[in-house]
Design a protein around this motif. Sequence first.
Motif, PDB file in Angstrom:
ATOM      1  N   UNK A  11     -19.568 -58.936 -50.763  1.00 55.55           N
ATOM      2  CA  UNK A  11     -18.179 -58.788 -51.166  1.00 55.55           C
ATOM      3  C   UNK A  11     -17.418 -58.162 -50.007  1.00 55.55           C
ATOM      4  N   UNK A  12     -16.390 -58.846 -49.542  1.00 58.11           N
ATOM      5  CA  UNK A  12     -15.585 -58.332 -48.439  1.00 58.11           C
ATOM      6  C   UNK A  12     -14.536 -57.370 -48.978  1.00 58.11           C
ATOM      7  N   UNK A  13     -14.353 -56.279 -48.249  1.00 62.81           N
ATOM      8  CA  UNK A  13     -13.305 -55.317 -48.584  1.00 62.81           C
ATOM      9  C   UNK A  13     -12.553 -54.993 -47.313  1.00 62.81           C
ATOM     10  N   UNK A  16      -9.372 -50.971 -44.092  1.00 64.80           N
ATOM     11  CA  UNK A  16      -8.325 -49.951 -44.089  1.00 64.80           C
ATOM     12  C   UNK A  16      -7.918 -49.559 -45.503  1.00 64.80           C
ATOM     13  N   UNK A  17      -7.759 -50.538 -46.384  1.00 65.02           N
ATOM     14  CA  UNK A  17      -7.267 -50.251 -47.729  1.00 65.02           C
ATOM     15  C   UNK A  17      -8.355 -50.295 -48.790  1.00 65.02           C
ATOM     16  N   UNK A  18      -9.463 -50.967 -48.510  1.00 64.90           N
ATOM     17  CA  UNK A  18     -10.534 -51.089 -49.490  1.00 64.90           C
ATOM     18  C   UNK A  18     -10.320 -52.216 -50.486  1.00 64.90           C
ATOM     19  N   UNK A  19      -9.254 -52.974 -50.342  1.00 63.64           N
ATOM     20  CA  UNK A  19      -8.952 -54.072 -51.268  1.00 63.64           C
ATOM     21  C   UNK A  19      -9.976 -55.192 -51.103  1.00 63.64           C
ATOM     22  N   UNK A  28      -9.906 -60.686 -39.259  1.00 61.89           N
ATOM     23  CA  UNK A  28     -11.023 -60.031 -38.583  1.00 61.89           C
ATOM     24  C   UNK A  28     -10.539 -59.419 -37.271  1.00 61.89           C
ATOM     25  N   UNK A  29     -10.823 -58.143 -37.091  1.00 61.71           N
ATOM     26  CA  UNK A  29     -10.416 -57.433 -35.881  1.00 61.71           C
ATOM     27  C   UNK A  29     -11.388 -56.270 -35.643  1.00 61.71           C
ATOM     28  N   UNK A  64     -14.368 -56.324 -38.095  1.00 58.01           N
ATOM     29  CA  UNK A  64     -14.435 -55.966 -39.508  1.00 58.01           C
ATOM     30  C   UNK A  64     -13.252 -56.616 -40.217  1.00 58.01           C
ATOM     31  N   UNK A  65     -13.356 -56.824 -41.545  1.00 59.22           N
ATOM     32  CA  UNK A  65     -12.276 -57.503 -42.257  1.00 59.22           C
ATOM     33  C   UNK A  65     -11.119 -56.560 -42.603  1.00 59.22           C
ATOM     34  N   UNK A  66      -9.921 -57.103 -42.518  1.00 59.20           N
ATOM     35  CA  UNK A  66      -8.706 -56.409 -42.948  1.00 59.20           C
ATOM     36  C   UNK A  66      -7.905 -57.354 -43.828  1.00 59.20           C
TER      37      UNK A  66
END
Length: 105
Positions: A11-13, A16-19, A28-29, A64-66
């Motif tokens: 599960x991607x979150x 920065x926000x945890x969403x 991705x950055x 990492x995903x944002x």
Amino acid sequence: MASHNHETTTELRCSLTGRPLTPEEAYWAPPLITARDLITVFFKTLFTNPTALGAIFLSELPNVPYAPEARPLLARRRSIEQVKLLSLLFLIAVVVVALIFWLVQ
């Protein structure tokens, strides 16, 4: 055994926000590194394994995903951390120059 396939089990979150995110919407950055984290890692590595400094600071970090809506917040946070680090480096330079002038006189 955990799979590294984003569509199946992970599960991607947003980092920065945890969403929760879907793989299609994730931006991705590189991760956000604070000035405190950077300084802490520098001194810990300097005193425990100085030969690893180059590898730590010159290696590329995994992305990492944002969330897409977190991009402006991420940019603002990165700018703030850059200003903190540059301010600290400027303060150190001023102190070194002042010490040199004080010792020369």
